[in-house]
Design a protein around this motif. Sequence first.
Motif, PDB file in Angstrom:
ATOM      1  N   ALA A 129       0.828  -1.215   0.000  1.00  0.00           N
ATOM      2  CA  ALA A 129       0.000   0.000   0.000  1.00  0.00           C
ATOM      3  C   ALA A 129       0.858   1.260   0.000  1.00  0.00           C
ATOM      4  CB  ALA A 129      -0.925  -0.009   1.212  1.00  0.00           C
ATOM      5  N   CYS A 182       2.209   1.849  -3.374  1.00  0.00           N
ATOM      6  CA  CYS A 182       1.149   2.378  -4.251  1.00  0.00           C
ATOM      7  C   CYS A 182       0.911   3.863  -3.998  1.00  0.00           C
ATOM      8  CB  CYS A 182      -0.154   1.601  -4.034  1.00  0.00           C
ATOM      9  SG  CYS A 182      -0.119  -0.051  -4.736  1.00  0.00           S
ATOM     10  N   MET A 183       0.900   4.256  -2.714  1.00  0.00           N
ATOM     11  CA  MET A 183       0.679   5.677  -2.390  1.00  0.00           C
ATOM     12  C   MET A 183       1.810   6.535  -2.943  1.00  0.00           C
ATOM     13  SD  MET A 183      -1.235   5.982   1.300  1.00  0.00           S
ATOM     14  CE  MET A 183      -0.295   4.905   2.339  1.00  0.00           C
ATOM     15  N   PHE A 186      -3.762   5.594  -5.229  1.00  0.00           N
ATOM     16  CA  PHE A 186      -4.413   5.579  -3.909  1.00  0.00           C
ATOM     17  C   PHE A 186      -5.580   4.604  -3.824  1.00  0.00           C
ATOM     18  CE2 PHE A 186      -2.075   9.565  -3.960  1.00  0.00           C
ATOM     19  CZ  PHE A 186      -1.432   9.491  -2.739  1.00  0.00           C
ATOM     20  N   ALA A 209      -4.018   1.297  -3.214  1.00  0.00           N
ATOM     21  CA  ALA A 209      -3.489   1.318  -1.837  1.00  0.00           C
ATOM     22  C   ALA A 209      -4.620   1.075  -0.844  1.00  0.00           C
ATOM     23  CB  ALA A 209      -2.822   2.656  -1.554  1.00  0.00           C
ATOM     24  N   GLU A 210      -5.755   1.748  -1.069  1.00  0.00           N
ATOM     25  CA  GLU A 210      -6.891   1.603  -0.153  1.00  0.00           C
ATOM     26  C   GLU A 210      -7.372   0.156  -0.095  1.00  0.00           C
ATOM     27  OE1 GLU A 210     -11.128   3.846   0.659  1.00  0.00           O
ATOM     28  OE2 GLU A 210     -10.694   3.181  -1.385  1.00  0.00           O
ATOM     29  N   ASN A 238      -1.934   4.552   7.830  1.00  0.00           N
ATOM     30  CA  ASN A 238      -1.886   4.628   6.363  1.00  0.00           C
ATOM     31  C   ASN A 238      -3.279   4.880   5.776  1.00  0.00           C
ATOM     32  OD1 ASN A 238       0.908   4.324   6.014  1.00  0.00           O
ATOM     33  ND2 ASN A 238       0.773   2.094   6.150  1.00  0.00           N
ATOM     34  N   CYS A 244      -4.281   7.794   3.259  1.00  0.00           N
ATOM     35  CA  CYS A 244      -4.874   7.386   1.976  1.00  0.00           C
ATOM     36  C   CYS A 244      -6.262   8.018   1.789  1.00  0.00           C
ATOM     37  CB  CYS A 244      -4.955   5.864   1.933  1.00  0.00           C
ATOM     38  SG  CYS A 244      -5.322   5.203   0.309  1.00  0.00           S
ATOM     39  N   SER A 245      -7.067   7.999   2.852  1.00  0.00           N
ATOM     40  CA  SER A 245      -8.424   8.560   2.775  1.00  0.00           C
ATOM     41  C   SER A 245      -8.384  10.056   2.477  1.00  0.00           C
ATOM     42  CB  SER A 245      -9.184   8.319   4.086  1.00  0.00           C
ATOM     43  OG  SER A 245      -9.287   6.933   4.329  1.00  0.00           O
ATOM     44  N   HIS A 293      -6.109  11.653   0.815  1.00  0.00           N
ATOM     45  CA  HIS A 293      -5.757  11.815  -0.599  1.00  0.00           C
ATOM     46  C   HIS A 293      -6.931  11.496  -1.522  1.00  0.00           C
ATOM     47  CE1 HIS A 293      -1.491  12.875  -0.843  1.00  0.00           C
ATOM     48  NE2 HIS A 293      -1.355  12.232   0.289  1.00  0.00           N
ATOM     49  N   SER A 311     -11.798  10.446   7.096  1.00  0.00           N
ATOM     50  CA  SER A 311     -10.728   9.678   7.755  1.00  0.00           C
ATOM     51  C   SER A 311     -10.875   9.696   9.275  1.00  0.00           C
ATOM     52  CB  SER A 311      -9.367  10.267   7.383  1.00  0.00           C
ATOM     53  OG  SER A 311      -9.279  11.616   7.822  1.00  0.00           O
TER      54      SER A 311
END
Length: 290
Positions: A211, A214-215, A220, A223-224, A243, A247-248, A250, A255
Motif C-alpha cells: 500500500a 502504491c501511495m 491511492f 493502496a486503499e 496509512n 490514503c483517505s 488523498h 478519515s
Amino acid sequence: MAMAPDVLFNLRNNFYLGAYQAAINNSDVPNLSEEDAIERDCLVYRSYIALGSYQLVINEVDSSAATPLQAVKLLALYLFSPDSKENTISSIKEWLGDAAIGNNPILRLIAGTIFMHEQDYNEALKYTNAGGTMELYALNVHIFLKMNRSDYAEKQLRIMQHIDEDHTLTQLATAWLNLAVGGSKIQEAYLIFQDFSEKFQMTSLILNGKAVCCMHMGNFDEAESFLLEALNKDAKDRETLANLVVCSLHLGKPSARFLSQLKLSDPEHMLVKRGLTTEESFDRAVQTVG
C-alpha cells in the motif's frame, strides 16, 4: 559437509513478516538445543508482544530465565506500563553495562528497539551499531532511515547482502531503503512485497508495504484496497490505521473514524499527536471566544 537444517527458519520468517499468530502456533519444534530453545522462546514472546499480549510475557518470564528472555520481558514492561518507562530504561542500561551480559545480541536488540520508541536514535545506535546478527543490521537500517541517513542505511544493507542476499530481513531492508530513496526504486520495493505475498502467508506488514508503495506511486485506490484487506486481518494495527488516514485524505474520503481507532490503538502515534495539537488549539480558540 552438508549444513544442518535451520530448524527455526519458518518460525523466524513468520515473525519477520508479521505472521505473529502463525509463529506462536507453529513454535512446537522438537529436539531443540538449549540455545535454539531460548531463541524459539524469544521469538514466541516477541510475537505475543507484537499482538499486544504484554501481561502474558510479564507473567511467564520469571527471574530464573536466560538473559535474552529477561530482555524480552523488559520490552513487554516498557510497552505495558508507560508509568514505569524510566525504571525499565534504567534497568536495561544497567544490564548493558554489565560485562557478563552487556554484549548479548538480544539484549542489544531490545535496547535499540526501546530507544527507537523513545526516538533517541543516537542512544539506540550505541548498542546496535556494532551489528553481529541480521536483526541488528536490519534495525540499524531502520534507525538510519529514521535519521534521514540513507547513506549509512545503505552501508548496513551492504553488510546484510554480503552475508545473505536472499534473507527475508535483507529483502525487507532493501524495500525500506528503496522507499526512502524514492523515484524508480519504489517499483523495486513493490516487487519485493509482491514476491513475499506470493511466497508466504499474507500479513498486515506485507499489505502495508504494498500500500505504501502504491501511495508513493499515486495509486491511492489500489493502496486503499490493500489497506482494507489489512484492516480485515487486524482491526487495531496502528500502521494500517495510520496509512488509511493518509490514503483517505488523498482520496477525499472521511478519515475521522480511522483516526479515532488509531487514537485508541496508539495514543502516542505521530498522526494522533498532530491531530490532537490541532484539536487543542481549536479548543483554546473556542474557549477564548466563549
